[in-house]
Design a protein around this motif. Structure first.
Motif, PDB file in Angstrom:
ATOM      1  N   ASP B 223      -7.429  30.535  17.953  1.00 53.24           N
ATOM      2  CA  ASP B 223      -6.153  30.163  18.573  1.00 53.24           C
ATOM      3  C   ASP B 223      -5.549  28.996  17.805  1.00 53.24           C
ATOM      4  O   ASP B 223      -5.904  28.758  16.666  1.00 53.24           O
ATOM      5  CB  ASP B 223      -6.383  29.809  20.042  1.00 53.24           C
ATOM      6  CG  ASP B 223      -6.935  31.013  20.799  1.00 53.24           C
ATOM      7  OD1 ASP B 223      -6.500  32.125  20.473  1.00 53.24           O
ATOM      8  OD2 ASP B 223      -7.807  30.826  21.670  1.00 53.24           O
ATOM      9  N   GLN B 224      -4.700  28.275  18.461  1.00 55.03           N
ATOM     10  CA  GLN B 224      -4.052  27.134  17.824  1.00 55.03           C
ATOM     11  C   GLN B 224      -5.077  26.023  17.571  1.00 55.03           C
ATOM     12  O   GLN B 224      -5.823  25.664  18.471  1.00 55.03           O
ATOM     13  CB  GLN B 224      -2.954  26.599  18.737  1.00 55.03           C
ATOM     14  CG  GLN B 224      -1.703  27.452  18.724  1.00 55.03           C
ATOM     15  CD  GLN B 224      -0.997  27.394  17.391  1.00 55.03           C
ATOM     16  OE1 GLN B 224      -0.654  26.336  16.896  1.00 55.03           O
ATOM     17  NE2 GLN B 224      -0.809  28.556  16.774  1.00 55.03           N
ATOM     18  N   PRO B 225      -5.107  25.471  16.377  1.00 58.73           N
ATOM     19  CA  PRO B 225      -6.030  24.366  16.137  1.00 58.73           C
ATOM     20  C   PRO B 225      -5.456  23.055  16.662  1.00 58.73           C
ATOM     21  O   PRO B 225      -4.259  22.942  16.876  1.00 58.73           O
ATOM     22  CB  PRO B 225      -6.136  24.331  14.621  1.00 58.73           C
ATOM     23  CG  PRO B 225      -4.827  24.849  14.156  1.00 58.73           C
ATOM     24  CD  PRO B 225      -4.321  25.809  15.192  1.00 58.73           C
ATOM     25  N   LEU B 226      -6.308  22.115  16.855  1.00 54.51           N
ATOM     26  CA  LEU B 226      -5.864  20.784  17.244  1.00 54.51           C
ATOM     27  C   LEU B 226      -6.120  19.857  16.064  1.00 54.51           C
ATOM     28  O   LEU B 226      -7.253  19.732  15.594  1.00 54.51           O
ATOM     29  CB  LEU B 226      -6.645  20.307  18.477  1.00 54.51           C
ATOM     30  CG  LEU B 226      -6.327  18.886  18.949  1.00 54.51           C
ATOM     31  CD1 LEU B 226      -4.868  18.763  19.357  1.00 54.51           C
ATOM     32  CD2 LEU B 226      -7.220  18.502  20.118  1.00 54.51           C
ATOM     33  N   LYS B 227      -5.089  19.235  15.575  1.00 54.31           N
ATOM     34  CA  LYS B 227      -5.266  18.322  14.451  1.00 54.31           C
ATOM     35  C   LYS B 227      -5.585  16.941  15.002  1.00 54.31           C
ATOM     36  O   LYS B 227      -4.904  16.464  15.910  1.00 54.31           O
ATOM     37  CB  LYS B 227      -3.992  18.276  13.603  1.00 54.31           C
ATOM     38  CG  LYS B 227      -3.874  19.489  12.720  1.00 54.31           C
ATOM     39  CD  LYS B 227      -2.835  19.335  11.645  1.00 54.31           C
ATOM     40  CE  LYS B 227      -2.850  20.587  10.772  1.00 54.31           C
ATOM     41  NZ  LYS B 227      -1.553  21.016  10.337  1.00 54.31           N
ATOM     42  N   PHE B 228      -6.587  16.331  14.448  1.00 53.52           N
ATOM     43  CA  PHE B 228      -6.998  15.035  14.948  1.00 53.52           C
ATOM     44  C   PHE B 228      -7.620  14.247  13.809  1.00 53.52           C
ATOM     45  O   PHE B 228      -8.579  14.707  13.176  1.00 53.52           O
ATOM     46  CB  PHE B 228      -7.994  15.238  16.100  1.00 53.52           C
ATOM     47  CG  PHE B 228      -8.527  13.944  16.663  1.00 53.52           C
ATOM     48  CD1 PHE B 228      -7.666  12.902  16.982  1.00 53.52           C
ATOM     49  CD2 PHE B 228      -9.886  13.773  16.879  1.00 53.52           C
ATOM     50  CE1 PHE B 228      -8.153  11.728  17.513  1.00 53.52           C
ATOM     51  CE2 PHE B 228     -10.383  12.600  17.403  1.00 53.52           C
ATOM     52  CZ  PHE B 228      -9.516  11.571  17.717  1.00 53.52           C
ATOM     53  N   TYR B 233      -9.720  20.992  14.713  1.00 55.04           N
ATOM     54  CA  TYR B 233     -10.788  21.263  15.674  1.00 55.04           C
ATOM     55  C   TYR B 233     -10.347  22.320  16.663  1.00 55.04           C
ATOM     56  O   TYR B 233      -9.158  22.585  16.848  1.00 55.04           O
ATOM     57  CB  TYR B 233     -11.112  19.992  16.473  1.00 55.04           C
ATOM     58  CG  TYR B 233     -11.614  18.843  15.655  1.00 55.04           C
ATOM     59  CD1 TYR B 233     -12.977  18.691  15.385  1.00 55.04           C
ATOM     60  CD2 TYR B 233     -10.730  17.894  15.159  1.00 55.04           C
ATOM     61  CE1 TYR B 233     -13.432  17.627  14.628  1.00 55.04           C
ATOM     62  CE2 TYR B 233     -11.180  16.836  14.406  1.00 55.04           C
ATOM     63  CZ  TYR B 233     -12.539  16.697  14.142  1.00 55.04           C
ATOM     64  OH  TYR B 233     -12.991  15.658  13.401  1.00 55.04           O
ATOM     65  N   HIS B 234     -11.348  22.896  17.338  1.00 48.81           N
ATOM     66  CA  HIS B 234     -11.029  23.616  18.565  1.00 48.81           C
ATOM     67  C   HIS B 234     -10.575  22.563  19.568  1.00 48.81           C
ATOM     68  O   HIS B 234     -11.273  21.554  19.760  1.00 48.81           O
ATOM     69  CB  HIS B 234     -12.285  24.306  19.124  1.00 48.81           C
ATOM     70  CG  HIS B 234     -12.714  25.495  18.319  1.00 48.81           C
ATOM     71  ND1 HIS B 234     -13.880  25.514  17.594  1.00 48.81           N
ATOM     72  CD2 HIS B 234     -12.132  26.706  18.150  1.00 48.81           C
ATOM     73  CE1 HIS B 234     -13.997  26.693  16.996  1.00 48.81           C
ATOM     74  NE2 HIS B 234     -12.951  27.430  17.316  1.00 48.81           N
ATOM     75  N   PRO B 235      -9.471  22.774  20.233  1.00 47.79           N
ATOM     76  CA  PRO B 235      -9.003  21.732  21.165  1.00 47.79           C
ATOM     77  C   PRO B 235     -10.052  21.438  22.248  1.00 47.79           C
ATOM     78  O   PRO B 235     -10.159  20.305  22.713  1.00 47.79           O
ATOM     79  CB  PRO B 235      -7.741  22.338  21.775  1.00 47.79           C
ATOM     80  CG  PRO B 235      -7.301  23.381  20.817  1.00 47.79           C
ATOM     81  CD  PRO B 235      -8.535  23.910  20.164  1.00 47.79           C
ATOM     82  N   TYR B 236     -10.832  22.436  22.641  1.00 51.25           N
ATOM     83  CA  TYR B 236     -11.724  22.227  23.786  1.00 51.25           C
ATOM     84  C   TYR B 236     -12.907  21.309  23.503  1.00 51.25           C
ATOM     85  O   TYR B 236     -13.689  21.025  24.388  1.00 51.25           O
ATOM     86  CB  TYR B 236     -12.216  23.574  24.328  1.00 51.25           C
ATOM     87  CG  TYR B 236     -12.859  24.507  23.314  1.00 51.25           C
ATOM     88  CD1 TYR B 236     -14.110  24.234  22.765  1.00 51.25           C
ATOM     89  CD2 TYR B 236     -12.199  25.676  22.915  1.00 51.25           C
ATOM     90  CE1 TYR B 236     -14.679  25.087  21.842  1.00 51.25           C
ATOM     91  CE2 TYR B 236     -12.765  26.533  21.989  1.00 51.25           C
ATOM     92  CZ  TYR B 236     -14.017  26.240  21.462  1.00 51.25           C
ATOM     93  OH  TYR B 236     -14.576  27.089  20.547  1.00 51.25           O
TER      94      TYR B 236
END
Lengths: 285, 420
Positions: B223-228, B233-236
Motif C-alpha cells: 500500500d502507500q508507504p510512510l516516509k519518515f 516504512y509500513h505505516p503500521y
C-alpha cells in the motif's frame, strides 16, 4: 534651414505650411512616425519630400482631402502603418499591395467603389479597414481572400449583398466587420473561420444564419457577435432575445438544421434595402 | 535525505564476523600452515544446474572440506617376515626385490620408484599426495590439474569451494553484487545474471514494481508507504506521537526544528493530531509547509509547488497571473487568454490595457483613426469595437454619427466587461 519667404503669393500657402512644418520637424529628429492628420492636405504633392523619407514606419493622413494615392508611396518600404481614414480617395495604386512591412492599412471613410486588381497581394497585412466606402462583392479583386495574414477585416458601411464563400481562406481572421451592408445571406463557410471572435452584422438584411456559425466561439466573454438590426426569422429572433449562447445552442440543434434547409429552398422574403444609407457622404462624387 | 542516526525500531543486524558459521569453520580448520599437514581430498561434484527457477532462493552448492582421507604411507623396510613372492607392485605389477623398499599405502604396495606423481613422476614431497580417478598427484600438479579456480580472483581454491552461477568461487570472493556482503552462508538469488543477497534482491524487485521496501521489516510495501526520517516504512510500524493511534499512510512527519536540514528529530503524527498543530498545509500536495510559505489564491503553497497551471513550472517569486482560481505564468496566461496586443499582435509584456473586447500594450492603445496615444483617462467612442477619440469622432460624417448613435441606443445593454 532655409527661411521661408516672408511674402508669398501662393494660394495654398497656409495649409501647405501646416504639413510642411510637420515634415520638416519629423525630418530633423528622424521621427519614424509621421502624424499628418487634419492638415488640409489634398494631394501628396503638397507634402514635399515625403516620398523620400524611407525610414518612416507610420504615416497617418486621416481627416484630409486626399483624392488619389501616388504609386510612389510604396517606395516607403519601412511603412508598417498607413492611415488614410476620412479622405476622398476613389482609387488606389496596386503598388501598395507589395509593401513588404505593411501591417495595418486604414482606408475607412473614403470613396472607394472598387479595389485594384491584385489588391490582395499584401505579404504581411494584418488589419484592413475599409469601413464606410462603396464596396460590394463584385468590387473585390480575385485575390482579395488570399490575405492569409489578415487578423481584422472591416467592411462595415459598404454595399455587400453577399459575402463570397472564399472568406474561409482568411484562416487568421479574428474580426470581421460587416455592419450596415445589404447582406441577404451569409455563406456557410463562415463557420470555418475558427479564430473569429468578433462579427459585426448589425443593420443588414439577413433573415437566417448558416448553422455552421454555431461552431464558432460565439458566447465566450472574449467574443462579440453583433446581430441586431436584421429581420431574423422568428426562432432566431427569439433565441437572440434570450442571449447569444441560446442562439448558439439553437444554431447547433437538429431543429435548426431542418429550418435552415427549408430557408435555403424557400427563402424568406428579403427585407428592403437599408434606409438611411443612400445619404452616405461617400457616395457624392 | 540521509538519516545519520536511525532511530527506527530494531532491525535484524548482521552479527560480528567471528560469529558466522564460515568464520567458525575457518577457525577450526586452522591456519594455512595446517593445510600442509593435513590432506584434503577434493571431490568433484556433479555440476548441479544452478539456474534458478522464478528467482527462488537457491541453497548454495557448497563444497565443504571433506573429511581427510589420510593417505597413510607406510614404509615397508625388509619385510622379512612376509613372503615377497606374492606381493606385486600396484602400478607395474612386478614383484619386489628382497631388500627393496616397499611402499604401502591404504593396503596397496608399490615400488618406491612407482609411487610417484602421475603427472611429474617425482616422489611426493613429505609423502603428501592427492588421489583422483585412481591416480595420485603431488600437491602442485593436483592443483594445476584439478583444483577449481575462483571466478573472481582467478586463484586456486583450497578448502571451501563455492559452486554458484556456473563457476567456482572462494567463499570470500562470492559477494552480493550490490552490497558486497558474503553470500556463502546466507544463500543468494540470481537476478538477471547477478548474484544478490535476499535484501538487495527484494529492493531491486520492489523498485521494478515501483514499490518500496519497509526499512524496518524489509518486506515490500504494497500500500502507500510512510516516509519518515528519509526512509520508507509500513505505516503500521508507528504510532502517533500525540494520541498513540496506529498510523496509516496519511500520517504526517513534522520537523521539530523548522529549517534544520537534519531530520532526526522529526516526529510522526496522525492527520487529526497534525491538523491541530497549525502548520500551514500546501494547497498542491496537502502536506505541511515547514520552510518558505507562498500565500496566493487564498491558499498556502510550498515554494516549489506554486506552479503555472499550464506548464507546471514553479514561479519562484516571478510574476504570476490569476484566472478563475488558477495561477499562470506570463507566457501561458497570454497564450491561453489571448492577451495579445491588438496593435502589435505580440504578447503584452507589461501592463495590459483592456477595452472593447481587446487588449493592448499600454503604449499601443491609440485612436484607430488618428493613431494618437490614449490613456485610461482619455474619453473615446466605440465604432465597430474600435476606439475613436472624441476629436476624430466629431469629424465623422454627421450621417454616420447619427446612425452609430441610433444603433448604440438600440443595442442590448450588456454588463460592462470586467477588466482583469
Amino acid at each position: 534651414m532655409a527661411t521661408a519667404p516672408s511674402v508669398s503669393c501662393l494660394p495654398h500657402n497656409a495649409k501647405m505650411s501646416k504639413a510642411k512644418k510637420v515634415l520638416d520637424e519629423a525630418r530633423e529628429i528622424q521621427n519614424p512616425e509621421l502624424d499628418l492628420f487634419d492638415k488640409n492636405v489634398s494631394t501628396f504633392e503638397e507634402m514635399t519630400g515625403l516620398l523620400n523619407m524611407t525610414y518612416i514606419t507610420r504615416l497617418t493622413l486621416s481627416h484630409n482631402a486626399i483624392k488619389s494615392v501616388p504609386p510612389g508611396l510604396a517606395n516607403l518600404s519601412n511603412l508598417e502603418i498607413i492611415n488614410l481614414a476620412n479622405n476622398q480617395i476613389e482609387e488606389l495604386p496596386l503598388s501598395l499591395s507589395s509593401m513588404p512591412k505593411l501591417r495595418i492599412l486604414n482606408l475607412s471613410i473614403n470613396k472607394l467603389y472598387s479595389l485594384p486588381r491584385g489588391f490582395g497581394a499584401f505579404p504581411v497585412l494584418e488589419v484592413l479597414d475599409l469601413t464606410y466606402n462603396n464596396l460590394k462583392e463584385d468590387a473585390l479583386p480575385g485575390n482579395f481572400f488570399l490575405m492569409g495574414t489578415l487578423r481584422a477585416l472591416y467592411l462595415g458601411d459598404n454595399d455587400f449583398e453577399y459575402l463570397p464563400p472564399e472568406i474561409k481562406n482568411l484562416k487568421n481572421l479574428e474580426i470581421l466587420g460587416l455592419r450596415e451592408n445589404d447582406l441577404l445571406e451569409l455563406p456557410k463557410e463562415i463557420g470555418e473561420l475558427t479564430r473569429l471572435k468578433e462579427l459585426h452584422l448589425q443593420g443588414n438584411r439577413l433573415t437566417f444564419l448558416p448553422p455552421d456559425l454555431g461552431q464558432l466561439d460565439m458566447s465566450s466573454n472574449k467574443a462579440a457577435f453583433r446581430l441586431e438590426g436584421n429581420k431574423w426569422i422568428p426562432p432566431i429572433a427569439d433565441q437572440l432575445q434570450l442571449g447569444i449562447s441560446h442562439l448558439q445552442d439553437y444554431l447547433k440543434s437538429e431543429t435548426y438544421r431542418i429550418t435552415y434547409n427549408r430557408c435555403l429552398t424557400n427563402k424568406p422574403e428579403a427585407p428592403p434595402p437599408c434606409e438611411g444609407k443612400p445619404k452616405k457622404t461617400c457616395r457624392t462624387r | 535525505m540521509m538519516n545519520p542516526r536511525d532511530a527506527s525500531p530494531k532491525i535484524p543486524v548482521l552479527g560480528a564476523i567471528e560469529n558466522s558459521l564460515l568464520a567458525q569453520r575457518r577457525a577450526s580448520k586452522g591456519s594455512k600452515d595446517d593445510i600442509n599437514s593435513s590432506y584434503y581430498q577434493y571431490e568433484v561434484y556433479d555440476n548441479v544446474p544452478l539456474t534458478p527457477l522464478n528467482n527462488a532462493p537457491l541453497s548454495l552448492k557448497q563444497n565443504l572440506e571433506s573429511p581427510i582421507q589420510p593417505s597413510k604411507l607406510t614404509w615397508v623396510v625388509n619385510l622379512a617376515s612376509m613372503s615377497r613372492d606374492n606381493m606385486l607392485c600396484s602400478k607395474c605389477g612386478e614383484g619386489f626385490e628382497p631388500q627393496e623398499k616397499i611402499v604401502n599405502s591404504t593396503g596397496q604396495l608399490w615400488h618406491q620408484q612407482c609411487f610417484v606423481c602421475a603427472q611429474c613422476f617425482r616422489e611426493f614431497a613429505d609423502g603428501v599426495f592427492y588421489e583422483y580417478d585412481g591416480r595420485k598427484y603431488c600437491e602442485h600438479d593436483f592443483h594445476v590439474l584439478f583444483a577449481p579456480c575462483c571466478q573472481k580472483c582467478g586463484g586456486f581454491i583450497i578448502g571451501r569451494v563455492i559452486k554458484a552461477m556456473n563457476a567456482s568461487w572462494h567463499a570470500e570472493c562470492f559477494l552480493c553484487e550490490m552490497c558486497k556482503q558474503e553470500l556463502a552462508d546466507t544463500g543468494f538469488i540470481k537476478n538477471s545474471g547477478r548474484a544478490l543477497c535476499h535484501e538487495c534482491n527484494a529492493k531491486v524487485k520492489a523498485r521494478g514494481l515501483g514499490k518500496y521496501i519497509c526499512h524496518k521489516c524489509h518486506a515490500m510495501i504494497d500500500d502507500q508507504p510512510l516516509k519518515f526520517r528519509g526512509e520508507v516504512y509500513h505505516p503500521y510500524h508507528f504510532n502517533c506521537s500525540t494520541c498513540g493511534v496506529e498510523l496509516d499512510a496519511n500520517a504526517r512527519e513534522v520537523r521539530n526544528r523548522p529549517g534544520l536540514a537534519k531530520n532526526d528529530t522529526n516526529e510522526l503524527y496522525c492527520l487529526r493530531c497534525h491538523d491541530k498543530m497549525g502548520v500551514p498545509i500546501c494547497g498542491a500536495c496537502r502536506r505541511p509547509i515547514e520552510e518558505r510559505v507562498v500565500t496566493a489564491l487564498g491558499k498556502h503553497w510550498h515554494v516549489e509547488h506554486f506552479v503555472c497551471a499550464k506548464c507546471e513550472k514553479p514561479f519562484f517569486g516571478h510574476r504570476h497571473y490569476e484566472k478563475k482560481g488558477l495561477a499562470y505564468c506570463e507566457t501561458h496566461y497570454h497564450q491561453l487568454f489571448g492577451n495579445l496586443c491588438h496593435h502589435c499582435n505580440q504578447v503584452i509584456a507589461g501592463d495590459v490595457f483592456t477595452a472593447l473586447n481587446k487588449a493592448w500594450c499600454v503604449h499601443h492603445f491609440a485612436c484607430s483613426v488618428c493613431d494618437q496615444k490614449m490613456n485610461q483617462k482619455t474619453k473615446f467612442y466605440e465604432c465597430d469595437l474600435k476606439p475613436v477619440c472624441k476629436k476624430c469622432y466629431e469629424k465623422f460624417p454627421k450621417e454616420l454619427r447619427n446612425r452609430l448613435r441610433r444603433q448604440h441606443e438600440a443595442a442590448p445593454r450588456r454588463a460592462p466587461t470586467p477588466v482583469e
